[in-house]
Design a protein around this motif. Structure first.
Motif, PDB file in Angstrom:
ATOM      1  N   PRO A 139     -48.290 -44.419 -15.472  1.00  0.00           N
ATOM      2  CA  PRO A 139     -49.099 -45.397 -14.727  1.00  0.00           C
ATOM      3  C   PRO A 139     -50.577 -45.239 -15.087  1.00  0.00           C
ATOM      4  O   PRO A 139     -51.070 -44.113 -15.215  1.00  0.00           O
ATOM      5  N   HIS A 140     -51.265 -46.338 -15.293  1.00  0.00           N
ATOM      6  CA  HIS A 140     -52.702 -46.358 -15.587  1.00  0.00           C
ATOM      7  C   HIS A 140     -53.049 -45.422 -16.750  1.00  0.00           C
ATOM      8  O   HIS A 140     -53.862 -44.500 -16.601  1.00  0.00           O
ATOM      9  N   PRO A 141     -52.457 -45.616 -17.914  1.00  0.00           N
ATOM     10  CA  PRO A 141     -52.723 -44.702 -19.033  1.00  0.00           C
ATOM     11  C   PRO A 141     -54.187 -44.680 -19.456  1.00  0.00           C
ATOM     12  O   PRO A 141     -54.672 -43.651 -19.921  1.00  0.00           O
ATOM     13  N   ALA A 142     -54.900 -45.805 -19.305  1.00  0.00           N
ATOM     14  CA  ALA A 142     -56.306 -45.831 -19.710  1.00  0.00           C
ATOM     15  C   ALA A 142     -57.136 -44.860 -18.883  1.00  0.00           C
ATOM     16  O   ALA A 142     -58.064 -44.230 -19.393  1.00  0.00           O
ATOM     17  N   ARG A 143     -56.831 -44.735 -17.602  1.00  0.00           N
ATOM     18  CA  ARG A 143     -57.573 -43.799 -16.760  1.00  0.00           C
ATOM     19  C   ARG A 143     -57.374 -42.368 -17.240  1.00  0.00           C
ATOM     20  O   ARG A 143     -58.333 -41.589 -17.338  1.00  0.00           O
ATOM     21  N   HIS A 144     -56.128 -42.027 -17.548  1.00  0.00           N
ATOM     22  CA  HIS A 144     -55.837 -40.683 -18.037  1.00  0.00           C
ATOM     23  C   HIS A 144     -56.539 -40.434 -19.372  1.00  0.00           C
ATOM     24  O   HIS A 144     -57.057 -39.334 -19.625  1.00  0.00           O
ATOM     25  N   SER A 146     -62.944 -53.783 -17.360  1.00  0.00           N
ATOM     26  CA  SER A 146     -63.042 -52.344 -17.480  1.00  0.00           C
ATOM     27  C   SER A 146     -61.670 -51.736 -17.222  1.00  0.00           C
ATOM     28  O   SER A 146     -61.080 -51.948 -16.165  1.00  0.00           O
ATOM     29  N   LEU A 147     -61.162 -51.009 -18.189  1.00  0.00           N
ATOM     30  CA  LEU A 147     -59.868 -50.350 -18.058  1.00  0.00           C
ATOM     31  C   LEU A 147     -59.995 -48.979 -17.427  1.00  0.00           C
ATOM     32  O   LEU A 147     -59.033 -48.450 -16.883  1.00  0.00           O
ATOM     33  N   TRP A 161     -52.570 -52.278 -16.787  1.00  0.00           N
ATOM     34  CA  TRP A 161     -53.411 -51.080 -16.718  1.00  0.00           C
ATOM     35  C   TRP A 161     -54.876 -51.414 -16.487  1.00  0.00           C
ATOM     36  O   TRP A 161     -55.756 -50.605 -16.671  1.00  0.00           O
ATOM     37  N   TYR A 162     -55.173 -52.627 -16.037  1.00  0.00           N
ATOM     38  CA  TYR A 162     -56.519 -52.935 -15.541  1.00  0.00           C
ATOM     39  C   TYR A 162     -56.760 -52.197 -14.239  1.00  0.00           C
ATOM     40  O   TYR A 162     -55.849 -51.994 -13.442  1.00  0.00           O
TER      41      TYR A 162
END
Length: 251
Positions: A25-30, A60-61, A185-186
């Motif tokens: 979940p939310h790979p961009a944040r990681h 923004s990701l 993933w936004y």
């Protein structure tokens, strides 16, 4: 035996890095947090996606660290900044000192407001796979720092590696419809801006680019944060004034 070309090694590193976060979940944040940990100096990290060739629509990701939220929000609100320039030109933009007017001549408002939020340097790196910006993926990573000074070669390599990994994650994601900006993933705060853009486009019979320009103009005129204004349009049925020469399609 010949040494493996540096470009091939970097691509292999990016593939391995992307594989760590694929399916999460939310790979961009990681990925943004991983980049922030991996660089030598202290930076905040933002990841941005341009959703059309004209760069009228961006999201923004990721905003990792105390400076990134302000930096990402300013660039989306204003439609200018080092990331916007990097995506437009298809080349890295390395702003060692935001107080230098020569460096920031293409985005003076961003530079002024960024410094008010203690951002003194910013380095934007697009995913680079060719000289033509129209052929780029539209993904860029920005490093924000509270002190002026150049970006080290090692940190430049690390940031570019994470940019390329972000591009690979995006390419591996399910493909949306042509006008669908609600990538899974936004960040939720950014999705509402694109929802508001669609509503304005329908109400005022505008293209999405024109609708976003109207949204930005009204936010600037009323000194309102873009996301706050978008939330009012989507969730509180706020109507913007008609731009000159247009009229709504509904009453």
């Amino acid at each position: 035996m010949c040494a493996e070309p540096a470009v091939s090694r970097s691509r292999a590193e990016a593939v391995a890095l992307a594989a760590r976060y694929a399916g999460q979940p939310h790979p961009a944040r990681h990925l943004g947090e991983a980049c922030r940990t991996a660089v030598h100096d202290a930076y905040s990290v933002g990841l941005t996606l341009a959703a059309d060739a004209a760069l009228a629509q961006r999201a923004s990701l990721c905003a990792a660290g105390p400076l990134a939220d302000h930096g990402e929000r300013l660039q989306i609100n204003l439609g200018e900044g080092p990331c916007v320039q990097a995506l437009t030109q298809g080349t890295p933009v390395l702003a060692n000192d935001l107080a230098d007017p020569h460096t920031t001549r293409q985005w003076p408002v961003f530079a002024q407001q960024a410094q008010a939020h203690h951002i003194r340097a910013a380095f934007a790196l697009p995913a680079l796979h060719g000289p033509d910006p129209a052929q780029q993926s539209g993904v860029a990573l920005t490093l924000y720092r509270d002190q002026p000074g150049p970006l080290s070669t090692a940190d430049l390599h690390t940031a570019q590696l994470h940019t390329d990994a972000a591009e690979l994650l995006l390419l591996a994601a399910p493909q949306p419809a042509e006008d669908d900006l609600t990538y899974a993933w936004y960040l939720p705060a950014d999705a509402v801006v694109h929802q508001a853009t669609g509503i304005i486009s329908y109400r005022h019979t505008l293209t999405t680019g024109q609708a976003l320009a109207l949204l930005r103009a009204h936010a600037h005129t009323t000194d309102t944060d873009l996301t706050t204004l978008a939330h009012a349009i989507v969730h509180e049925n706020l109507h913007l004034p008609d731009p000159p020469g247009t009229g709504p399609t509904d009453t």
